[in-house]
Design an enzyme around this catalytic site. Structure first.
Site, PDB file in Angstrom:
ATOM      1  N   PRO A   6       1.096  22.144 -13.038  1.00 51.19           N
ATOM      2  CA  PRO A   6       1.632  22.119 -14.483  1.00 51.19           C
ATOM      3  C   PRO A   6       3.064  22.119 -14.777  1.00 51.19           C
ATOM      4  O   PRO A   6       3.839  22.990 -14.240  1.00 51.19           O
ATOM      5  CB  PRO A   6       0.673  23.030 -15.218  1.00 51.19           C
ATOM      6  N   ASN A   7       3.461  21.153 -15.861  1.00 49.89           N
ATOM      7  CA  ASN A   7       5.051  21.234 -16.274  1.00 49.89           C
ATOM      8  C   ASN A   7       6.143  20.820 -14.813  1.00 49.89           C
ATOM      9  O   ASN A   7       7.274  20.548 -15.588  1.00 49.89           O
ATOM     10  CB  ASN A   7       5.424  22.725 -16.663  1.00 49.89           C
ATOM     11  N   ALA A  54       2.277  27.324 -12.402  1.00 43.14           N
ATOM     12  CA  ALA A  54       1.744  28.488 -13.226  1.00 43.14           C
ATOM     13  C   ALA A  54       0.363  28.767 -12.655  1.00 43.14           C
ATOM     14  O   ALA A  54      -0.002  29.757 -12.676  1.00 43.14           O
ATOM     15  CB  ALA A  54       1.574  28.426 -14.423  1.00 43.14           C
ATOM     16  N   ARG A 110      13.384  20.841 -17.895  1.00 41.65           N
ATOM     17  CA  ARG A 110      12.679  22.072 -18.118  1.00 41.65           C
ATOM     18  C   ARG A 110      13.470  23.147 -17.368  1.00 41.65           C
ATOM     19  O   ARG A 110      13.778  23.064 -16.257  1.00 41.65           O
ATOM     20  CB  ARG A 110      11.352  21.788 -17.549  1.00 41.65           C
ATOM     21  N   ARG A 128      11.231  37.292 -10.561  1.00 43.43           N
ATOM     22  CA  ARG A 128      11.103  36.802 -11.953  1.00 43.43           C
ATOM     23  C   ARG A 128       9.909  37.893 -12.359  1.00 43.43           C
ATOM     24  O   ARG A 128       9.814  38.976 -11.897  1.00 43.43           O
ATOM     25  CB  ARG A 128      10.645  35.513 -11.989  1.00 43.43           C
ATOM     26  N   TYR A 138      15.077  25.473 -12.684  1.00 46.38           N
ATOM     27  CA  TYR A 138      14.631  24.558 -11.694  1.00 46.38           C
ATOM     28  C   TYR A 138      15.415  23.323 -11.356  1.00 46.38           C
ATOM     29  O   TYR A 138      15.134  22.562 -10.669  1.00 46.38           O
ATOM     30  CB  TYR A 138      13.298  23.920 -12.526  1.00 46.38           C
ATOM     31  N   GLU A 192       2.618  26.140   0.828  1.00 45.12           N
ATOM     32  CA  GLU A 192       2.714  26.517  -0.644  1.00 45.12           C
ATOM     33  C   GLU A 192       4.328  26.739  -0.658  1.00 45.12           C
ATOM     34  O   GLU A 192       4.937  27.481   0.003  1.00 45.12           O
ATOM     35  CB  GLU A 192       2.237  27.983  -0.915  1.00 45.12           C
ATOM     36  N   HIS A 238       7.493  27.237  -3.897  1.00 42.18           N
ATOM     37  CA  HIS A 238       8.147  27.338  -5.174  1.00 42.18           C
ATOM     38  C   HIS A 238       9.487  27.108  -5.274  1.00 42.18           C
ATOM     39  O   HIS A 238      10.294  27.771  -4.273  1.00 42.18           O
ATOM     40  CB  HIS A 238       7.662  28.829  -5.717  1.00 42.18           C
ATOM     41  N   ASN A 253       2.744  22.684  -4.502  1.00 41.45           N
ATOM     42  CA  ASN A 253       3.298  23.894  -5.649  1.00 41.45           C
ATOM     43  C   ASN A 253       2.542  23.641  -7.032  1.00 41.45           C
ATOM     44  O   ASN A 253       2.428  22.862  -7.643  1.00 41.45           O
ATOM     45  CB  ASN A 253       4.734  23.398  -6.160  1.00 41.45           C
TER      46      ASN A 253
HETATM   47  C1  DQA Z   1       7.172  27.667  -9.906  1.00 49.27           C
HETATM   48  C2  DQA Z   1       6.900  29.335 -10.165  1.00 49.27           C
HETATM   49  C3  DQA Z   1       5.865  29.306 -11.191  1.00 49.27           C
HETATM   50  O1  DQA Z   1       5.919  30.892 -11.519  1.00 49.27           O
HETATM   51  C4  DQA Z   1       5.987  28.576 -12.329  1.00 49.27           C
HETATM   52  O2  DQA Z   1       5.039  28.741 -13.368  1.00 49.27           O
HETATM   53  C5  DQA Z   1       6.374  27.110 -12.181  1.00 49.27           C
HETATM   54  C6  DQA Z   1       7.201  26.760 -11.159  1.00 49.27           C
HETATM   55  C7  DQA Z   1       8.070  27.281  -9.089  1.00 49.27           C
HETATM   56  O3  DQA Z   1       8.184  26.295  -8.443  1.00 49.27           O
HETATM   57  O4  DQA Z   1       9.348  27.874  -9.006  1.00 49.27           O
HETATM   58  O5  DQA Z   1       5.808  26.263 -12.934  1.00 49.27           O
HETATM   59  O6  DQA Z   1       5.852  27.165  -9.146  1.00 49.27           O
END
Ligand code: DQA
Length: 139
Positions: free
Chosen positions: A9-10, A74, A17, A104, A22, A95, A97, A71
């Site tokens: 998501p997002n 959230a 964003r 964070r 990011y 995995e 990020h 990835n």
């Molecule tokens: C994320 C880190 C997550 O905590 C966050 O909710 C994201 C992006 C990252 O790629 O840094 O949406 O997965």
């Protein structure tokens, strides 16, 4: 080798964003660069904001790909369902990020995916995807 990148998501909003966290590049632009750099590798990309769709895609990937770069955004920190799907499939999942989740908020320090991931790459910006692809190629 066939690899699938799955973004949660997002992450469709990358580029606009929270650019300080990011970066300013869209994933589509970055993905084109990855496809060019790793042209010997068959790279595919899937993004969804919906938890069940991410689970469906992981299950399908088991028959179609040699590995997944995930990835879950959230959902990493909330989804037992995605964690179970990673455990259920037989292909390796790396995995990733983009941000360093450990620097964070504390709710980002938990992952339901890590225990069943082949490895974890966190905090180097978009190049985490590049490093994950290399981890498959150099194995
Ligand atoms: C994320 C880190 C997550 O905590 C966050 O909710 C994201 C992006 C990252 O790629 O840094 O949406 O997965």
């Amino acid at each position: 080798m066939k690899l699938l990148i799955i973004n949660g998501p997002n992450l469709n909003l990358l580029g606009t964003r929270e650019p300080d966290t990011y970066g300013k590049e869209s994933f589509e632009d970055y993905f084109s660069k990855l496809q060019f750099k790793f042209r010997e590798t068959e790279l595919s990309y899937y993004q969804s904001n919906i938890e069940g769709e991410l689970i469906d895609r992981l299950q399908q990937a088991d028959k179609e790909f040699d590995g997944v770069i995930l990835n879950a955004a959230a959902y990493t920190h909330t989804s037992i369902g995605i964690g179970d799907a990673v455990k259920a499939i037989s292909i390796p999942v790396v995995e990733v990020h983009i941000s360093n989740t450990f620097s964070r908020e504390s709710f980002r320090h938990t992952s339901y995916i890590s225990a069943n991931a082949k490895g974890i790459i966190i905090g180097f910006g978009l190049p985490v995807y590049d490093l994950a692809i290399q981890s498959f190629i150099n194995k």
